[in-house]
Design a protein around this motif. Structure first.
Motif, PDB file in Angstrom:
ATOM      1  N   ALA A  61     -12.147   2.524 -13.603  1.00  0.00           N
ATOM      2  CA  ALA A  61     -11.582   1.370 -13.399  1.00  0.00           C
ATOM      3  C   ALA A  61     -12.008   0.255 -14.483  1.00  0.00           C
ATOM      4  CB  ALA A  61     -12.248   0.768 -12.128  1.00  0.00           C
ATOM      5  N   GLY A  62     -13.089   0.483 -15.320  1.00  0.00           N
ATOM      6  CA  GLY A  62     -13.594  -0.445 -16.486  1.00  0.00           C
ATOM      7  C   GLY A  62     -14.025  -1.540 -15.636  1.00  0.00           C
ATOM      8  N   ILE A  63     -14.598  -2.508 -16.357  1.00  0.00           N
ATOM      9  CA  ILE A  63     -15.405  -3.854 -16.077  1.00  0.00           C
ATOM     10  C   ILE A  63     -14.740  -4.843 -16.594  1.00  0.00           C
ATOM     11  CG2 ILE A  63     -17.864  -4.927 -16.044  1.00  0.00           C
ATOM     12  CD1 ILE A  63     -19.036  -1.851 -16.721  1.00  0.00           C
ATOM     13  N   PRO A  64     -14.542  -6.071 -15.640  1.00  0.00           N
ATOM     14  CA  PRO A  64     -13.618  -7.247 -16.355  1.00  0.00           C
ATOM     15  C   PRO A  64     -14.745  -7.896 -17.335  1.00  0.00           C
ATOM     16  CG  PRO A  64     -14.058  -7.152 -13.631  1.00  0.00           C
ATOM     17  CD  PRO A  64     -14.574  -6.067 -14.381  1.00  0.00           C
ATOM     18  N   ALA A  65     -14.201  -8.399 -18.686  1.00  0.00           N
ATOM     19  CA  ALA A  65     -14.965  -9.146 -19.319  1.00  0.00           C
ATOM     20  C   ALA A  65     -16.109 -10.100 -18.893  1.00  0.00           C
ATOM     21  CB  ALA A  65     -13.966  -9.686 -20.287  1.00  0.00           C
ATOM     22  N   THR A 111     -18.700  -0.971 -23.990  1.00  0.00           N
ATOM     23  CA  THR A 111     -17.328  -1.544 -24.390  1.00  0.00           C
ATOM     24  C   THR A 111     -16.442  -1.061 -23.148  1.00  0.00           C
ATOM     25  OG1 THR A 111     -17.267  -1.006 -26.400  1.00  0.00           O
ATOM     26  CG2 THR A 111     -15.085  -1.411 -25.914  1.00  0.00           C
ATOM     27  N   ALA A 112     -15.613  -2.117 -22.610  1.00  0.00           N
ATOM     28  CA  ALA A 112     -14.962  -1.869 -21.309  1.00  0.00           C
ATOM     29  C   ALA A 112     -13.650  -2.452 -21.132  1.00  0.00           C
ATOM     30  CB  ALA A 112     -15.809  -2.289 -20.033  1.00  0.00           C
ATOM     31  N   ARG A 113     -12.669  -1.919 -20.322  1.00  0.00           N
ATOM     32  CA  ARG A 113     -11.605  -2.875 -20.096  1.00  0.00           C
ATOM     33  C   ARG A 113     -10.881  -2.457 -19.115  1.00  0.00           C
ATOM     34  NH1 ARG A 113      -5.774  -1.477 -22.714  1.00  0.00           N
ATOM     35  NH2 ARG A 113      -4.582  -2.309 -20.767  1.00  0.00           N
ATOM     36  N   ILE A 114     -10.431  -3.274 -18.036  1.00  0.00           N
ATOM     37  CA  ILE A 114      -9.662  -3.126 -16.933  1.00  0.00           C
ATOM     38  C   ILE A 114      -8.154  -3.139 -17.017  1.00  0.00           C
ATOM     39  CG2 ILE A 114     -11.723  -3.980 -15.433  1.00  0.00           C
ATOM     40  CD1 ILE A 114     -10.039  -6.688 -15.118  1.00  0.00           C
ATOM     41  N   LEU A 115      -7.605  -2.594 -15.931  1.00  0.00           N
ATOM     42  CA  LEU A 115      -6.181  -2.395 -16.461  1.00  0.00           C
ATOM     43  C   LEU A 115      -5.377  -3.690 -16.598  1.00  0.00           C
ATOM     44  CD1 LEU A 115      -3.891  -0.186 -16.495  1.00  0.00           C
ATOM     45  CD2 LEU A 115      -3.619  -0.415 -13.726  1.00  0.00           C
ATOM     46  N   GLU A 116      -5.855  -4.816 -15.818  1.00  0.00           N
ATOM     47  CA  GLU A 116      -5.152  -6.040 -15.723  1.00  0.00           C
ATOM     48  C   GLU A 116      -5.319  -6.796 -17.158  1.00  0.00           C
ATOM     49  OE1 GLU A 116      -7.160  -4.940 -13.469  1.00  0.00           O
ATOM     50  OE2 GLU A 116      -5.934  -4.524 -12.056  1.00  0.00           O
ATOM     51  N   ALA A 119      -7.028  -6.902 -23.463  1.00  0.00           N
ATOM     52  CA  ALA A 119      -7.813  -6.372 -24.439  1.00  0.00           C
ATOM     53  C   ALA A 119      -9.335  -6.165 -23.539  1.00  0.00           C
ATOM     54  CB  ALA A 119      -8.325  -7.597 -25.376  1.00  0.00           C
ATOM     55  N   GLY A 120     -10.124  -5.359 -24.265  1.00  0.00           N
ATOM     56  CA  GLY A 120     -11.352  -5.031 -23.600  1.00  0.00           C
ATOM     57  C   GLY A 120     -12.472  -6.205 -24.336  1.00  0.00           C
ATOM     58  N   ALA A 121     -13.688  -5.864 -23.954  1.00  0.00           N
ATOM     59  CA  ALA A 121     -14.836  -6.438 -24.061  1.00  0.00           C
ATOM     60  C   ALA A 121     -15.824  -5.514 -24.541  1.00  0.00           C
ATOM     61  CB  ALA A 121     -15.178  -7.634 -23.226  1.00  0.00           C
ATOM     62  N   ARG A 122     -17.032  -6.249 -25.665  1.00  0.00           N
ATOM     63  CA  ARG A 122     -17.915  -5.378 -26.043  1.00  0.00           C
ATOM     64  C   ARG A 122     -19.250  -6.164 -25.999  1.00  0.00           C
ATOM     65  NH1 ARG A 122     -16.906  -2.462 -31.407  1.00  0.00           N
ATOM     66  NH2 ARG A 122     -17.328  -4.622 -32.240  1.00  0.00           N
ATOM     67  N   LEU A 123     -20.294  -5.620 -25.600  1.00  0.00           N
ATOM     68  CA  LEU A 123     -21.677  -6.238 -25.608  1.00  0.00           C
ATOM     69  C   LEU A 123     -22.841  -5.240 -26.027  1.00  0.00           C
ATOM     70  CD1 LEU A 123     -22.746  -8.610 -24.286  1.00  0.00           C
ATOM     71  CD2 LEU A 123     -23.265  -7.473 -22.171  1.00  0.00           C
ATOM     72  N   THR A 142     -14.465   2.713 -19.526  1.00  0.00           N
ATOM     73  CA  THR A 142     -15.724   2.176 -19.791  1.00  0.00           C
ATOM     74  C   THR A 142     -16.273   3.237 -21.109  1.00  0.00           C
ATOM     75  OG1 THR A 142     -16.238   1.284 -17.866  1.00  0.00           O
ATOM     76  CG2 THR A 142     -18.134   1.592 -19.562  1.00  0.00           C
ATOM     77  N   LEU A 143     -16.691   2.586 -21.956  1.00  0.00           N
ATOM     78  CA  LEU A 143     -17.530   3.428 -23.328  1.00  0.00           C
ATOM     79  C   LEU A 143     -18.783   2.957 -23.263  1.00  0.00           C
ATOM     80  CD1 LEU A 143     -17.580   5.455 -25.586  1.00  0.00           C
ATOM     81  CD2 LEU A 143     -16.545   3.653 -26.841  1.00  0.00           C
ATOM     82  N   VAL A 144     -19.852   3.754 -23.125  1.00  0.00           N
ATOM     83  CA  VAL A 144     -21.247   3.252 -23.458  1.00  0.00           C
ATOM     84  C   VAL A 144     -21.805   4.281 -24.595  1.00  0.00           C
ATOM     85  CG1 VAL A 144     -23.441   2.979 -22.533  1.00  0.00           C
ATOM     86  CG2 VAL A 144     -21.403   2.678 -20.956  1.00  0.00           C
ATOM     87  N   ARG A 145     -22.388   3.594 -25.475  1.00  0.00           N
ATOM     88  CA  ARG A 145     -23.132   4.317 -26.531  1.00  0.00           C
ATOM     89  C   ARG A 145     -24.411   3.773 -26.384  1.00  0.00           C
ATOM     90  NH1 ARG A 145     -20.355   5.573 -31.407  1.00  0.00           N
ATOM     91  NH2 ARG A 145     -22.441   5.266 -32.565  1.00  0.00           N
ATOM     92  N   VAL A 146     -25.397   4.935 -26.573  1.00  0.00           N
ATOM     93  CA  VAL A 146     -26.980   4.551 -26.225  1.00  0.00           C
ATOM     94  C   VAL A 146     -27.477   5.176 -27.598  1.00  0.00           C
ATOM     95  CG1 VAL A 146     -28.898   5.213 -25.202  1.00  0.00           C
ATOM     96  CG2 VAL A 146     -26.803   4.547 -23.943  1.00  0.00           C
TER      97      VAL A 146
END
Ligand code: ADP
Ligand code: MG
Length: 589
Positions: A61-65, A111-116, A119-123, A142-146
């Motif tokens: 589902a991603g995460i809202p910015a 980095t995540a983006r929801i369908l609605e 664009a996505g957001a990154r933190l 969602t993409l998580v880099r550790v």
């Protein structure tokens, strides 16, 4: 000492310690988040066993910015509102701790983006410091880099095991999740090499094959059982398929991999009397219970659970697995499969007076955890005090072969009576002593294969084997890595020259223990014992008179001819004296 409040930084590192113990725990939390987000595909990339980089990408589902910053803060979760919810948990996560914990001991980018959203957001979070939110192009999910896990907690870093061990933990984790979520596509790459891929087409047995190899997967028995809202499904091994430890008893409870559960003993009880002492089944069992029946909030890494009614669950598991097992396992009437079992029900009665005596000093590894037999047979087969004690000479006398019975035992006569020899155990002993004698002289002759054999192994076994290549080299095996989970066998000990290299290799990895690192000599003896077991003639194999005689001669030459390397007896001796008593020729009967 003055009492002080810890700085938030120290406090959060301490909290992180409970959740993030090693790279595999990071993978676990991130994969669970992806599954909670309803992902149909989860891709994991690892560099340097997860020390350099762990990257998990999902199409959930991603995460809202505007919630991204919250997501990486401690005690921030979308999965739980009130304390009561704790008893209605249907997600894998609920504490809102994982991302915060991981972020405090690494450099994390999410980095995540929801369908609605267009664009996505990154933190970026570094050692617990949360950076600025950026707008970026990204696919839904969602993409998580550790990166650089534990870079700011050097003490933790020191506790990590060898790369091979850490990778093995990651492999084991991902294969198990793949098995629990057969409708999700999983992909694991380690150092840019693909090491696991599943199709997401709901075929559990094919994932089982990835985990254990095709042979094992084919043999596993199905379990399907349902009672009063409790559901058990999955696989258990038939009695002939065992391991020397409990590590392959896998349990998922409501989609959560749970280790260290009393349910393991329910499964073991189902196998009771069907397995040799010290042998354990393999299982992949999935238990579904109503969320109110189970408390998942009892362990920092959520690796344990508590049931409202443990006895009920226990007996449900026991009954279900036992039923599945018996449906496939014809149990010989009243007979256990274990020589040390109840002697009265053996087809041939084992009189306590018979010379079933162990050599002293052998086997070298019999008492080790995971050895297949107890160090002492239970009292039912130990010579009783009134019975004639037959001293056990370390050696056996020269034997005259009479023949083979049941394609399993050799019958021979010695100056002091009759000997029944177990051909498999005897051959194991012979091979083992030959191999160890050559090893003692540092001269195990190795024989190159004309065509090197390439063998594919399940990822976890491959990791194990990687760590043992040097030990195997000392034993005369020349094996080289050949791609991610494949190996090339280039040479074998000359003693085993006529055996199938792939069978030898599988025998080697089958029982490897995790973190097996006792003294080098001990490992080598154990590995040697294992190989010899696999290579020895089997019960049920008809031997020519020549072969029978050669086996007896070789056995006579052994230092400890009376037990196999695992401590089982190779022979039963019926002394002349005992025969005379049994036939009433001598003494009171
Ligand atoms: P928890 O899983 O216990 O809620 P986490 O720290 O793992 O805590 O995650 C915090 C929150 O971030 C989650 O509740 C969820 O809303 C969001 N989140 C984390 N990972 C993902 C993901 N892969 N996809 C969608 N949402 C996610
Ligand atoms: Mg989580």
């Amino acid at each position: 000492m003055t009492i002080r409040t810890l700085s938030p930084e120290v406090a959060s590192q301490i909290a992180a310690g409970e959740v993030v113990e090693r790279p595999a725990s990071v993978v676990k939390e991130l994969v669970e988040n992806a599954l909670d987000a309803g992902a149909g595909s989860v891709e994991v990339d690892i560099t340097a066993a997860g020390r350099r980089l762990i990257r998990v990408a999902d199409n959930g589902a991603g995460i809202p910015a505007d919630e991204l910053t919250l997501a990486v803060e401690r005690h921030a979760t979308s999965k739980l509102v009130s304390a009561d919810d704790l008893f209605r948990i249907v997600t894998l996560g609920f504490r809102g701790e994982a991302l915060a914990s991981i972020g405090s001991v690494s450099r994390l980018t999410i980095t995540a983006r929801i369908l609605e959203a267009s664009a996505g957001a990154r933190l970026h979070v570094e050692g617990g410091m949360i950076g600025k939110l950026e707008k970026v192009g990204a696919p839904v999910g969602t993409l998580v880099r550790v990166e650089d896990l534990f870079y700011n907690t050097p003490a933790r870093l020191k506790f990590l095991k060898q790369d091979a061990t850490e990778r093995r933990a990651i492999d084991a984790l991902l294969t198990r999740y793949a098995l629990a979520y057969p409708d999700v596509r999983f992909k694991l790459s380690e150092d840019d090499t693909l090491s696991l891929q599943t199709s997401g087409d709901n075929d559990r047995r094919s994932i089982l094959a990835v985990l254990y190899g095709v042979d094992v997967a084919r043999q596993m028995l199905d379990v399907v059982s349902e009672e009063e809202g409790f559901k058990l499904s999955g696989f258990i091994s038939p009695v002939a398929l065992t391991r020397s430890n409990r590590r392959e008893i896998t349990f998922f409870i409501n989609g959560r991999w749970v280790q260290d559960t009393p349910l393991t003993s329910a499964v073991l009880q189902a196998y009771h009397t069907l397995l040799m002492v010290g042998r354990y089944p393999l299982t992949a069992l999935f238990l579904e219970v109503p969320p109110g029946e189970v408390d998942v909030n009892v362990h920092p890494a959520k690796a344990q659970v508590r049931f409202r009614n443990p006895e009920k669950v226990f007996s449900f598991i026991l009954r279900s697995t036992r039923r599945a097992l018996l449906a496939y396992t014809p149990v010989p009437q009243g007979m256990t499969q274990n020589l040390w079992g109840s002697s009265s029900s053996r087809p041939w009665q084992l009189d306590p007076a018979w010379g079933l005596v162990h050599d002293a000093g052998w086997p070298p590894a019999a008492n080790h955890e995971g050895s297949s037999l107890p160090s002492q047979p239970p009292s039912s087969v130990r010579p009783s005090s009134e019975a004639v004690q037959i001293p056990a000479p370390a050696q056996v006398p020269v034997l005259r072969l009479i023949g083979q019975i049941g394609a399993t035992y050799l019958v021979a006569e010695g100056p002091d009576g009759l000997y029944l020899v177990d051909q498999h155990a005897a051959h194991e002993r012979v091979l083992f002593e030959k191999l160890m004698a050559q090893h003692g002289k540092n001269s195990i002759p190795s024989q190159a294969l004309l065509t090197p054999a390439v063998v594919d192994l399940p990822p976890a076994s491959a990791r194990l084997l990687e760590g043992q290549l040097i030990v195997l080299e000392h034993l005369g095996f020349h094996i080289e890595p050949f791609g991610s989970n494949a190996f090339q066998v280039r040479a074998m000990p000359a003693l085993f020259a006529k055996f199938e290299p792939s069978a030898a290799l599988r025998a080697l990895v089958e029982d490897f223990e995790e973190d097996e690192a006792p003294l080098q000599n001990e490992i080598e003896a154990r590995v040697a014992g294992r190989v010899c077991k696999r290579m020895a003639v089997k019960a049920g194999q008809v031997l020519s008179a020549e072969e029978q005689r050669a086996l007896l001669n070789d056995l006579e030459a052994c230092i400890s001819p009376r037990t196999c390397p695992h401590g089982r007896p190779t022979m039963i001796h019926l002394s002349v004296d005992m025969l005379e008593r049994q036939f009433g020729r001598k003494g009171p009967r």
